[in-house]
Design a protein around this motif. Structure first.
Motif, PDB file in Angstrom:
ATOM      1  N   ARG A  48       0.861  -1.187   0.000  1.00 49.85           N
ATOM      2  CA  ARG A  48       0.000   0.000   0.000  1.00 49.85           C
ATOM      3  C   ARG A  48       0.893   1.230   0.000  1.00 49.85           C
ATOM      4  O   ARG A  48       1.701   1.413   0.905  1.00 49.85           O
ATOM      5  CB  ARG A  48      -0.939   0.030   1.212  1.00 49.85           C
ATOM      6  N   ASP A  49       0.756   2.058  -1.024  1.00 47.75           N
ATOM      7  CA  ASP A  49       1.663   3.184  -1.209  1.00 47.75           C
ATOM      8  C   ASP A  49       1.105   4.474  -0.613  1.00 47.75           C
ATOM      9  O   ASP A  49      -0.006   4.894  -0.971  1.00 47.75           O
ATOM     10  CB  ASP A  49       1.929   3.416  -2.696  1.00 47.75           C
ATOM     11  N   PRO A  50       1.849   5.136   0.276  1.00 43.15           N
ATOM     12  CA  PRO A  50       1.435   6.453   0.752  1.00 43.15           C
ATOM     13  C   PRO A  50       1.452   7.460  -0.394  1.00 43.15           C
ATOM     14  O   PRO A  50       2.268   7.353  -1.322  1.00 43.15           O
ATOM     15  CB  PRO A  50       2.488   6.805   1.804  1.00 43.15           C
ATOM     16  N   VAL A  51       0.577   8.450  -0.320  1.00 41.49           N
ATOM     17  CA  VAL A  51       0.529   9.487  -1.356  1.00 41.49           C
ATOM     18  C   VAL A  51       0.833  10.862  -0.772  1.00 41.49           C
ATOM     19  O   VAL A  51       0.707  11.866  -1.474  1.00 41.49           O
ATOM     20  CB  VAL A  51      -0.842   9.499  -2.063  1.00 41.49           C
ATOM     21  N   ALA A  52       1.211  10.919   0.485  1.00 45.99           N
ATOM     22  CA  ALA A  52       1.557  12.179   1.128  1.00 45.99           C
ATOM     23  C   ALA A  52       2.482  11.883   2.299  1.00 45.99           C
ATOM     24  O   ALA A  52       2.825  10.720   2.556  1.00 45.99           O
ATOM     25  CB  ALA A  52       0.297  12.909   1.603  1.00 45.99           C
ATOM     26  N   GLU A  53       2.892  12.926   2.998  1.00 47.84           N
ATOM     27  CA  GLU A  53       3.762  12.758   4.154  1.00 47.84           C
ATOM     28  C   GLU A  53       2.946  12.325   5.380  1.00 47.84           C
ATOM     29  O   GLU A  53       1.801  12.753   5.554  1.00 47.84           O
ATOM     30  CB  GLU A  53       4.484  14.066   4.469  1.00 47.84           C
ATOM     31  N   PRO A  54       3.509  11.482   6.242  1.00 54.42           N
ATOM     32  CA  PRO A  54       2.801  11.082   7.474  1.00 54.42           C
ATOM     33  C   PRO A  54       2.609  12.275   8.399  1.00 54.42           C
ATOM     34  O   PRO A  54       3.359  13.246   8.351  1.00 54.42           O
ATOM     35  CB  PRO A  54       3.736  10.043   8.105  1.00 54.42           C
ATOM     36  N   PHE A  55       1.608  12.189   9.266  1.00 56.94           N
ATOM     37  CA  PHE A  55       1.402  13.225  10.271  1.00 56.94           C
ATOM     38  C   PHE A  55       0.805  12.598  11.517  1.00 56.94           C
ATOM     39  O   PHE A  55       0.412  11.432  11.531  1.00 56.94           O
ATOM     40  CB  PHE A  55       0.519  14.364   9.742  1.00 56.94           C
TER      41      PHE A  55
END
Length: 213
Positions: free
Chosen positions: A176-183
């Motif tokens: 599963r690919d992230p599309v933004a930075e974690p927060f």
């Protein structure tokens, strides 16, 4: 005869119980942003969040960012809507007071700490009161899928980084690919007992997952 140490232990226990009761009351009375759990990967939830509006700011520290946003929801806005005598209450000359909503988003970057409050679901980008502080922006957020890992205790930088690494490792193992930075998302007041705190690290991921039974 009751020993002083026993009295002290009892007093501390009573204080812990009182604070714990207040924490539970706060959670019950604070509106939480709705979401639907659409899948789980080990201890990571995939949640579908509806469109929302964030009051967002960037400041040198978390305290500065929080105070700035709290002033906004506490009346530092340009609204002139008359409200009924319920919570929140409209106070003359202070604008519209907006109730606190959980969670609070936060992340660090080269510019400082970005922090955002979710506005209550009754507001959209057009109806939300305009901030009087130019450092506060209203940001519409579209429907999105977030991968979320929950943890407790105090959210120190080291702990948040460790939990974020675990979140990203779990997603990588499931392709599963992230599309933004974690927060980070926090739900509790600063005085909440560490073992009662609800903390979450999260990142937006692609696509929709199939809902589980």
């Amino acid at each position: 005869m009751v020993r002083p140490s026993a009295i002290a232990v009892g007093a501390v226990g009573g204080l812990v119980a009182a604070v714990g009761t207040w924490n539970r009351y706060q959670r019950v009375t604070t509106e939480e942003v709705p979401y639907t759990v659409v899948d789980r990967i080990d201890d990571v939830e995939l949640r579908r969040y509806p469109p929302a509006v964030l009051a967002q700011t960037v400041a040198p520290s978390e305290n500065a960012a929080f105070r700035r946003l709290f002033r906004y929801i506490d009346g530092a806005n340009e609204a002139s809507t008359d409200l009924a005598m319920t919570a929140p209450v409209n106070v003359e000359g202070r604008g519209e007071s907006i109730p606190m909503t959980a969670p609070v988003e936060a992340e660090r970057d080269d510019e400082g700490v970005r922090m955002a409050f979710f506005l209550p679901s009754e507001y959209d980008a057009d109806s939300a009161p305009r901030p009087t502080d130019d450092a506060v922006d209203l940001v519409p957020v579209p429907e999105r899928t977030l991968a979320v890992r929950r943890f407790s205790w105090r959210p120190t930088d080291r702990r948040v980084a460790r939990e974020t690494d675990r979140l990203l490792a779990t997603l990588a193992g499931a392709d599963r690919d992230p599309v933004a930075e974690p927060f980070f998302m926090g739900y509790d007041a600063p005085w909440t007992l560490p073992f009662l705190r609800r903390n979450e690290v999260t990142v937006e991921v692609e696509g929709e997952a199939v809902a589980t039974e």
